[in-house]
Design an enzyme around this catalytic site. Structure first.
Site, PDB file in Angstrom:
ATOM      1  CE  LYS A 129      21.410  21.722  18.841  1.00  0.00           C
ATOM      2  NZ  LYS A 129      21.281  22.467  20.106  1.00  0.00           N
ATOM      3  CG  ASP A 169      22.431  19.786  22.085  1.00  0.00           C
ATOM      4  OD1 ASP A 169      21.783  20.709  22.575  1.00  0.00           O
ATOM      5  OD2 ASP A 169      21.897  18.681  21.817  1.00  0.00           O
TER       6      ASP A 169
HETATM    7  P1  NDP Z   1      24.194  16.074  28.212  1.00  0.00           P
HETATM    8  O1  NDP Z   1      24.688  15.145  27.165  1.00  0.00           O
HETATM    9  O2  NDP Z   1      25.157  16.729  29.120  1.00  0.00           O
HETATM   10  O3  NDP Z   1      23.099  15.321  29.134  1.00  0.00           O
HETATM   11  C1  NDP Z   1      21.967  14.746  28.581  1.00  0.00           C
HETATM   12  C2  NDP Z   1      21.205  14.042  29.683  1.00  0.00           C
HETATM   13  O4  NDP Z   1      19.960  13.599  29.174  1.00  0.00           O
HETATM   14  C3  NDP Z   1      21.920  12.797  30.199  1.00  0.00           C
HETATM   15  O5  NDP Z   1      21.615  12.608  31.548  1.00  0.00           O
HETATM   16  C4  NDP Z   1      21.302  11.715  29.332  1.00  0.00           C
HETATM   17  O6  NDP Z   1      21.358  10.415  29.909  1.00  0.00           O
HETATM   18  C5  NDP Z   1      19.864  12.185  29.271  1.00  0.00           C
HETATM   19  N1  NDP Z   1      19.219  11.630  28.092  1.00  0.00           N
HETATM   20  C6  NDP Z   1      19.643  11.702  26.804  1.00  0.00           C
HETATM   21  N2  NDP Z   1      18.812  11.034  25.995  1.00  0.00           N
HETATM   22  C7  NDP Z   1      17.839  10.545  26.794  1.00  0.00           C
HETATM   23  C8  NDP Z   1      16.684   9.763  26.569  1.00  0.00           C
HETATM   24  N3  NDP Z   1      16.362   9.347  25.327  1.00  0.00           N
HETATM   25  N4  NDP Z   1      15.904   9.444  27.630  1.00  0.00           N
HETATM   26  C9  NDP Z   1      16.227   9.868  28.885  1.00  0.00           C
HETATM   27  N5  NDP Z   1      17.310  10.596  29.160  1.00  0.00           N
HETATM   28  C10 NDP Z   1      18.099  10.924  28.137  1.00  0.00           C
HETATM   29  O7  NDP Z   1      23.296  17.160  27.438  1.00  0.00           O
HETATM   30  P2  NDP Z   1      22.839  18.597  27.916  1.00  0.00           P
HETATM   31  O8  NDP Z   1      22.586  18.601  29.374  1.00  0.00           O
HETATM   32  O9  NDP Z   1      23.756  19.578  27.321  1.00  0.00           O
HETATM   33  O10 NDP Z   1      21.457  18.746  27.128  1.00  0.00           O
HETATM   34  C11 NDP Z   1      20.209  18.328  27.669  1.00  0.00           C
HETATM   35  C12 NDP Z   1      19.088  18.994  26.913  1.00  0.00           C
HETATM   36  O11 NDP Z   1      19.208  20.437  27.021  1.00  0.00           O
HETATM   37  C13 NDP Z   1      19.037  18.730  25.404  1.00  0.00           C
HETATM   38  O12 NDP Z   1      17.686  18.758  24.982  1.00  0.00           O
HETATM   39  C14 NDP Z   1      19.763  19.939  24.814  1.00  0.00           C
HETATM   40  O13 NDP Z   1      19.407  20.173  23.473  1.00  0.00           O
HETATM   41  C15 NDP Z   1      19.246  21.026  25.738  1.00  0.00           C
HETATM   42  N6  NDP Z   1      20.051  22.238  25.788  1.00  0.00           N
HETATM   43  C16 NDP Z   1      21.371  22.195  26.137  1.00  0.00           C
HETATM   44  C17 NDP Z   1      22.100  23.377  26.198  1.00  0.00           C
HETATM   45  C18 NDP Z   1      23.512  23.399  26.684  1.00  0.00           C
HETATM   46  O14 NDP Z   1      24.048  24.492  26.862  1.00  0.00           O
HETATM   47  N7  NDP Z   1      24.146  22.256  26.947  1.00  0.00           N
HETATM   48  C19 NDP Z   1      21.504  24.655  25.828  1.00  0.00           C
HETATM   49  C20 NDP Z   1      20.080  24.612  25.577  1.00  0.00           C
HETATM   50  C21 NDP Z   1      19.409  23.427  25.524  1.00  0.00           C
HETATM   51  P3  NDP Z   1      22.446   9.340  29.353  1.00  0.00           P
HETATM   52  O15 NDP Z   1      23.729   9.724  29.995  1.00  0.00           O
HETATM   53  O16 NDP Z   1      21.903   8.033  29.800  1.00  0.00           O
HETATM   54  O17 NDP Z   1      22.469   9.469  27.856  1.00  0.00           O
END
Ligand code: NDP
Length: 450
Positions: A129, A169
């Protein structure tokens, strides 16, 4: 209390001493050792080879300076990292996160989880990572490009299609992968599958953007099937509105469920009529193109409500899919979900539920799946992207989706194999951790003390 508790405690004490400033990493290790230590006690070859002691040490941690120049001409500096955790079963593989909260503890927790997740996919991928404390929010495209180019200038020395293959991510989507891939290609004069999540015209795989969210919902459906139930007409809450949340919502709609919440770091929206395909495509445009806030949803759809600085876990639902970030669902939230008779909590994000929340779900026999099992569809499809790059051939959308679906069913089966309790309840935490561990541990034994 488990009869192995003293062994778990003494292992954790040692780990905490060595990593005292890394709470997220300690939390992620504890979840694994609680499941794995009892298993190791009845399989002494793992104890003899000190697999657990070795697996918690990353093979390599790289930290570097990322200098870049803002649009106003001012020099800026961020911290870049890559944690190459374990390469026993394949090249390091795992995403890059760009978020101001990024530090070594968070990347070590994510890299550690990735070892077991990648093992569960049945594909040959090790765990890694990386990322930076750079915040893409509010930056111009030009600034994001400058940052990505500088980040890749250093990272390119350490990665490669047979060594370490990063992906996206939080904060790293198609735009960032594009800028980083461009810079890698320019520096190395090589067009290779060094990153996944690439654009479809330059080496990407169909279904990769959808894969994590779709996989979560395929897995959720399989969990419900164990209770002779399915997603049809189920009420679902989703947190987040990024990549994982969007496609989890899309697949829920396709399978006949009604999604009533989505969120971002400022709060959540509740739409009791359900977020349908048209509303979801409005959200996708808002988040992916306009880079706006989820609160704007209520201006467009005034029957919905916005709950500032809150998470959606107080809404009564059948299924909860936390898809935002780590530790976003705490014990108090879990109490509400259990009280509201939520059938299943399926992690889309990495480690979104606190350990106390997970214990509460398991005590109350609420179906619960850890992210390393239910969100593995993303990295699995990255693995399929790597295969297509090596073959120099693209599979169709249907072919990739079918492979993804089969992988999620396979992961589910592995969880059942190691996690089914005497009363029939499936402990997915135990199942996923032991199944993920065995393959890596056996490979480590085969390869000697390296
Ligand atoms: P994105 O950046 O596309 O989206 C993240 C989302 O989470 C946004 O809506 C963001 O809101 C919100 N968020 C981030 N930080 C916080 C916080 N502190 N409190 C509340 N909401 C928050 O990321 P992904 O969708 O790619 O990833 C989401 C999760 O899934 C992560 O844990 C990631 O590690 C996991 N993941 C992702 C994969 C992938 O293929 N993308 C694969 C496996 C796991 P805002 O816009 O306000 O920041």
């Amino acid at each position: 209390m488990s009869k192995y508790q003293h062994l778990i405690d003494s292992f954790m004490k040692e780990l905490e001493l060595k990593n005292s400033h890394e709470p997220e990493f300690i939390q992620a290790v504890e979840e694994v050792v609680e499941a794995v230590i009892p298993f190791i006690e009845s399989n002494p070859k793992y104890k003899k080879a000190k697999i657990l002691e070795r697996i918690v040490e990353p093979e390599r941690v790289i930290q570097f300076r990322v200098p870049w120049i803002s649009d106003s001409g001012e020099p800026q500096v961020n911290r870049g990292f890559r944690v190459e955790f374990n390469s026993a079963i394949g090249p390091y593989k795992g995403g890059l996160r760009f978020h101001p909260s990024v530090n070594l503890s968070i990347l070590k927790f994510l890299g550690f989880e990735q070892i077991f997740k990648n093992s569960l996919t049945t594909l040959p991928m090790g765990g890694g990572k990386g990322g930076s404390d750079f915040n893409p929010k509010g930056k111009s495209d030009n600034e994001v490009m400058k940052f990505c180019q500088s980040f890749m200038t250093e990272l390119s020395r350490h990665i490669g299609p047979n060594t370490d293959v990063p992906a996206g991510d939080i904060g790293v989507g198609g735009r960032e992968i594009g800028y980083m891939f461009g810079q890698y290609k320019r520096l190395r004069n090589e067009f290779t599958g060094v990153l996944t999540g690439k654009g479809i015209n330059w080496g990407g795989s169909l279904i990769r953007p959808e894969a994590t969210g779709y996989g979560v919902v395929y897995f959720a459906e399989k969990m419900l099937n164990t209770k002779e139930d399915n997603l049809k007409n189920k009420i679902v809450s989703i947190s987040g509105s990024g990549n994982v949340a969007q496609y989890a919502c899309e697949k829920c709609i396709q399978l006949g469920a009604k999604v009533v919440t989505m969120s971002d770091s400022k709060g959540y929206i509740h739409d009791s009529d359900g977020i349908d395909t048209e509303k979801l495509s409005w959200i996708m445009n808002l988040k992916n193109i306009e880079r706006g806030r989820i609160s704007e949803y209520i201006k467009k759809y005034p029957k919905a409500s916005f709950h500032e600085s809150k998470s959606p876990w107080d809404v009564k639902v059948d299924l909860a899919l936390p898809c935002a970030t780590q530790n976003e669902l705490k014990k108090e939230d879990a109490k509400l979900l259990v009280k509201n008779k939520c059938i299943a909590v399926v992690e889309g994000a990495n480690m979104p539920c606190s350990p106390e929340a997970i214990s509460l779900f398991i005590e109350n026999k609420t179906l619960f799946s850890p992210g390393k099992a239910s969100n593995a569809g993303g990295v699995a499809t990255s693995g399929l992207e790597m295969s297509q790059n090596s073959l120099r051939f693209n599979w169709t959308r249907e072919e990739v989706d079918e492979k993804l679906h089969n992988i999620m069913l396979d992961i589910h089966q592995q969880c059942v194999k190691f996690g089914k309790q005497e009363d029939g309840y499936i402990d997915y935490v135990k199942g996923a951790n032991i199944a993920g561990f065995v393959k890596v541990a056996d490979a480590m034994i085969d390869q000697g003390i390296v």
